[in-house]
Design a protein around this motif. Structure first.
Motif, PDB file in Angstrom:
ATOM      1  N   GLY A 123       0.619  -1.177  -0.030  1.00  0.00           N
ATOM      2  CA  GLY A 123       0.047  -0.087  -0.042  1.00  0.00           C
ATOM      3  C   GLY A 123       0.710   1.393   0.135  1.00  0.00           C
ATOM      4  N   ARG A 124       1.919   1.154   0.767  1.00  0.00           N
ATOM      5  CA  ARG A 124       2.483   2.576   0.926  1.00  0.00           C
ATOM      6  C   ARG A 124       3.525   2.725  -0.399  1.00  0.00           C
ATOM      7  N   LEU A 125       4.056   1.734  -1.032  1.00  0.00           N
ATOM      8  CA  LEU A 125       4.458   1.714  -2.340  1.00  0.00           C
ATOM      9  C   LEU A 125       3.887   2.317  -3.282  1.00  0.00           C
ATOM     10  N   GLY A 126       2.454   1.631  -3.302  1.00  0.00           N
ATOM     11  CA  GLY A 126       1.783   2.029  -4.370  1.00  0.00           C
ATOM     12  C   GLY A 126       1.196   3.665  -4.305  1.00  0.00           C
ATOM     13  N   ALA A 127       1.335   4.173  -3.000  1.00  0.00           N
ATOM     14  CA  ALA A 127       0.931   5.477  -2.998  1.00  0.00           C
ATOM     15  C   ALA A 127       2.156   6.535  -3.481  1.00  0.00           C
ATOM     16  N   THR A 128       3.309   5.846  -3.616  1.00  0.00           N
ATOM     17  CA  THR A 128       4.280   6.709  -4.013  1.00  0.00           C
ATOM     18  C   THR A 128       4.665   6.552  -5.613  1.00  0.00           C
ATOM     19  N   GLY A 129       3.644   5.741  -6.097  1.00  0.00           N
ATOM     20  CA  GLY A 129       3.881   5.341  -7.632  1.00  0.00           C
ATOM     21  C   GLY A 129       4.822   4.205  -8.064  1.00  0.00           C
ATOM     22  N   VAL A 130       4.942   3.474  -7.237  1.00  0.00           N
ATOM     23  CA  VAL A 130       5.753   2.087  -7.339  1.00  0.00           C
ATOM     24  C   VAL A 130       4.756   1.245  -7.788  1.00  0.00           C
ATOM     25  N   ARG A 131       4.920   0.259  -8.917  1.00  0.00           N
ATOM     26  CA  ARG A 131       4.260  -0.890  -9.261  1.00  0.00           C
ATOM     27  C   ARG A 131       4.688  -2.173  -8.289  1.00  0.00           C
ATOM     28  N   ALA A 132       3.934  -2.270  -7.208  1.00  0.00           N
ATOM     29  CA  ALA A 132       4.163  -3.407  -6.075  1.00  0.00           C
ATOM     30  C   ALA A 132       3.326  -4.616  -6.349  1.00  0.00           C
ATOM     31  N   TYR A 133       4.255  -5.781  -6.540  1.00  0.00           N
ATOM     32  CA  TYR A 133       3.496  -7.222  -6.724  1.00  0.00           C
ATOM     33  C   TYR A 133       3.604  -7.952  -5.576  1.00  0.00           C
ATOM     34  N   LEU A 134       3.011  -8.723  -5.067  1.00  0.00           N
ATOM     35  CA  LEU A 134       3.017  -9.609  -4.220  1.00  0.00           C
ATOM     36  C   LEU A 134       3.190 -10.793  -4.675  1.00  0.00           C
ATOM     37  N   SER A 135       4.321 -11.690  -4.155  1.00  0.00           N
ATOM     38  CA  SER A 135       4.476 -13.043  -5.092  1.00  0.00           C
ATOM     39  C   SER A 135       3.736 -14.055  -4.552  1.00  0.00           C
ATOM     40  N   ARG A 136       2.772 -14.216  -3.735  1.00  0.00           N
ATOM     41  CA  ARG A 136       1.809 -14.920  -3.633  1.00  0.00           C
ATOM     42  C   ARG A 136       0.442 -14.363  -3.088  1.00  0.00           C
ATOM     43  N   GLY A 137      -0.715 -14.989  -3.178  1.00  0.00           N
ATOM     44  CA  GLY A 137      -1.799 -14.872  -2.554  1.00  0.00           C
ATOM     45  C   GLY A 137      -1.881 -15.098  -1.092  1.00  0.00           C
ATOM     46  N   ARG A 138      -3.006 -14.717  -0.388  1.00  0.00           N
ATOM     47  CA  ARG A 138      -3.109 -15.116   1.061  1.00  0.00           C
ATOM     48  C   ARG A 138      -3.129 -16.609   1.564  1.00  0.00           C
ATOM     49  N   ASP A 139      -3.611 -17.238   0.553  1.00  0.00           N
ATOM     50  CA  ASP A 139      -3.419 -18.878   1.016  1.00  0.00           C
ATOM     51  C   ASP A 139      -2.832 -19.710   0.075  1.00  0.00           C
ATOM     52  N   GLN A 140      -1.993 -19.166  -0.708  1.00  0.00           N
ATOM     53  CA  GLN A 140      -0.868 -19.580  -1.496  1.00  0.00           C
ATOM     54  C   GLN A 140       0.360 -19.899  -0.869  1.00  0.00           C
ATOM     55  N   GLY A 141       1.041 -20.841  -1.362  1.00  0.00           N
ATOM     56  CA  GLY A 141       2.389 -21.339  -0.848  1.00  0.00           C
ATOM     57  C   GLY A 141       3.475 -21.668  -1.827  1.00  0.00           C
ATOM     58  N   PRO A 142       3.846 -20.860  -2.972  1.00  0.00           N
ATOM     59  CA  PRO A 142       4.804 -21.429  -3.870  1.00  0.00           C
ATOM     60  C   PRO A 142       6.134 -21.454  -3.113  1.00  0.00           C
ATOM     61  N   ASP A 143       6.938 -22.412  -3.866  1.00  0.00           N
ATOM     62  CA  ASP A 143       8.365 -22.758  -3.657  1.00  0.00           C
ATOM     63  C   ASP A 143       9.245 -21.557  -4.224  1.00  0.00           C
ATOM     64  N   GLU A 144      10.407 -21.429  -3.321  1.00  0.00           N
ATOM     65  CA  GLU A 144      11.318 -20.385  -3.551  1.00  0.00           C
ATOM     66  C   GLU A 144      11.459 -20.309  -5.235  1.00  0.00           C
ATOM     67  N   LEU A 145      11.730 -21.438  -5.937  1.00  0.00           N
ATOM     68  CA  LEU A 145      11.832 -21.291  -7.382  1.00  0.00           C
ATOM     69  C   LEU A 145      10.706 -20.598  -8.135  1.00  0.00           C
ATOM     70  N   ALA A 146       9.701 -20.864  -7.740  1.00  0.00           N
ATOM     71  CA  ALA A 146       8.548 -20.201  -8.095  1.00  0.00           C
ATOM     72  C   ALA A 146       8.586 -18.934  -7.993  1.00  0.00           C
ATOM     73  N   ARG A 147       8.694 -18.425  -6.753  1.00  0.00           N
ATOM     74  CA  ARG A 147       8.727 -17.052  -6.374  1.00  0.00           C
ATOM     75  C   ARG A 147       9.967 -16.129  -7.128  1.00  0.00           C
ATOM     76  N   ALA A 148      10.989 -16.750  -7.238  1.00  0.00           N
ATOM     77  CA  ALA A 148      12.064 -16.125  -8.083  1.00  0.00           C
ATOM     78  C   ALA A 148      11.577 -15.896  -9.361  1.00  0.00           C
ATOM     79  N   ALA A 149      11.162 -16.943 -10.080  1.00  0.00           N
ATOM     80  CA  ALA A 149      10.356 -16.585 -11.510  1.00  0.00           C
ATOM     81  C   ALA A 149       9.577 -15.852 -11.705  1.00  0.00           C
ATOM     82  N   PHE A 150       8.507 -15.654 -10.551  1.00  0.00           N
ATOM     83  CA  PHE A 150       7.693 -14.553 -10.730  1.00  0.00           C
ATOM     84  C   PHE A 150       8.389 -13.093 -10.750  1.00  0.00           C
ATOM     85  N   ALA A 151       9.191 -13.018  -9.761  1.00  0.00           N
ATOM     86  CA  ALA A 151      10.054 -11.706  -9.654  1.00  0.00           C
ATOM     87  C   ALA A 151      10.828 -11.343 -11.192  1.00  0.00           C
ATOM     88  N   ASN A 152      11.277 -12.311 -11.772  1.00  0.00           N
ATOM     89  CA  ASN A 152      11.884 -12.227 -12.815  1.00  0.00           C
ATOM     90  C   ASN A 152      11.166 -11.717 -14.032  1.00  0.00           C
TER      91      ASN A 152
END
Length: 380
Positions: free
Chosen positions: A217-246
């Motif tokens: 929320g704070r980043l969005g208020a400054t004009g940053v495109r902020a993405y969460l790597s998972r939803g509230r009930d999701q649990g991807p592994d680190e490889l999936a999280r890194a792939a998402f970030a990339n």
């Protein structure tokens, strides 16, 4: 084979386990000189000690258990430069100590390798191709016998310094001081059926997700495109999280965790960045970012300063952008858990992290003293 599973799919190997996979692990430890030679196929205390030693060497979580990340690291460690043909495979990039040695050699010779991370990606392919052109070899980006021989013959064109660090720091400078328009991935640790550490009514996964939402929320208020790597009930592994970030082509990545221990007195905050003593590989901007985050949190809270450390965890190693992982307090400690349960305290942590993100991009003449910059003063 062990009965216990990680994320419902990947095996964990620990004391008491046996079978073909354990025999393979023992064989790799023996070839690395970490375990005495011998015919035994049971994961015993000696095996666990050897695994802990290997994990310490490689900047992994030191628990004496072979999970997916330690298993991959053991596989990487068996390769030496020249053992196999090295080429870029888009769907499944080659990894290994031989790739890391190649990257370190190319960097010494002045060829642009984005980061010495042991992953043969497109940047490494481009560096190999450029080296081949300079040496009058077929410029196919594949490292075979003729390229290995050329690498052995030539001496470094420059010594000292970190050309990769200079390039990374220049990229930060060129991005400008304003947060608006930048992209940041926020990674709440664990999730789904993986709650992480639990203590005093807190779950690590829940705390991480709440903090991530506050930062988003704070980043969005400054004009940053902020993405969460998972939803509230999701649990991807680190490889999936890194792939998402990339895939987001982010400028920075922040992974949020809390810690825990069987010792209730363990407490404090620590921040981690990509780095290993092997070939001197590290992320210079990641190290700077980790220091900023750590100092901002320590200056604004009463959490014990457990400092910054280099690690080779998948999220830190496999993200293309500078990434840090925070362990914000111990939910198993009475003091830390009480602080983390307080929404106002979580707001303080969120502001500290957002301020640290801003300070990565501020030139020295515009920077502020640690703990002094407030959310309302950020460059938008």
């Amino acid at each position: 084979m062990p009965d216990n599973l990680l994320d419902g799919a990947h095996a964990l190997y620990r004391i008491g386990d046996s079978g073909e996979a354990v025999a393979e692990i023992i064989g790799k430890l023996q070839r690395l000189g970490l375990l005495e030679p011998g015919d035994h196929y049971v994961y015993d205390e000696a095996t666990a000690r050897a695994v802990r030693g290997f994990q310490q060497q490689r900047g992994l979580m030191i628990d004496g258990i072979v999970g997916p990340q330690t298993y991959r690291a053991l596989d990487d460690a068996r390769w030496r430069l020249g053992d196999r043909l090295l080429t870029y495979v888009v769907s499944h990039p080659l990894t290994g100590d031989d790739v890391q040695a190649l990257q370190a050699k190319l960097q010494e010779l002045g060829f642009a390798v984005a980061r010495v991370d042991g992953i043969f990606g497109p940047d490494t392919q481009r560096a190999v191709t450029e080296f081949q052109r300079n040496m009058g070899l077929p410029a196919d980006g594949t490292c075979g016998p003729s390229t290995f021989k050329a690498l052995q013959r030539i001496r470094p064109m420059a010594t000292g310094g970190r050309p990769d660090a200079l390039r990374a720091n220049e990229a930060v400078r060129a991005a400008g001081p304003r947060l608006s328009g930048k992209t940041v991935v926020i990674d709440p640790g664990h999730g789904g059926f993986d709650y992480g550490w639990e203590g005093f009514g807190l779950r690590e996964s829940d705390v991480a997700y709440d903090l991530a939402s506050r930062i988003e929320g704070r980043l969005g208020a400054t004009g940053v495109r902020a993405y969460l790597s998972r939803g509230r009930d999701q649990g991807p592994d680190e490889l999936a999280r890194a792939a998402f970030a990339n895939e987001t082509d982010a400028n920075l990545c922040v992974s949020l965790h809390t810690d825990g221990s069987m010792n209730p007195e363990a407490q404090g905050v620590a921040t981690y960045y990509y780095g290993t003593d092997l070939h001197g590989a590290s992320s210079s901007v990641g190290e700077q970012f980790a220091g900023l985050v750590q100092r901002e949190i320590v200056a604004r809270t009463d959490l014990l300063n457990c400092r910054t450390h280099q690690k080779t965890w998948d999220l830190l190693r496999r993200t293309k952008m500078p990434a840090v992982r925070l362990e914000i307090g111990y939910v198993t400690n009475p003091h830390d858990s009480a602080r983390l349960a307080d929404p106002a305290f979580r707001d303080v942590i969120a502001e500290a992290i957002v301020v640290a993100i801003q300070r990565v991009y501020l030139p020295p003449e515009q920077d502020a003293a640690t703990g002094m910059l407030r959310f309302g003063q950020l460059t938008v």
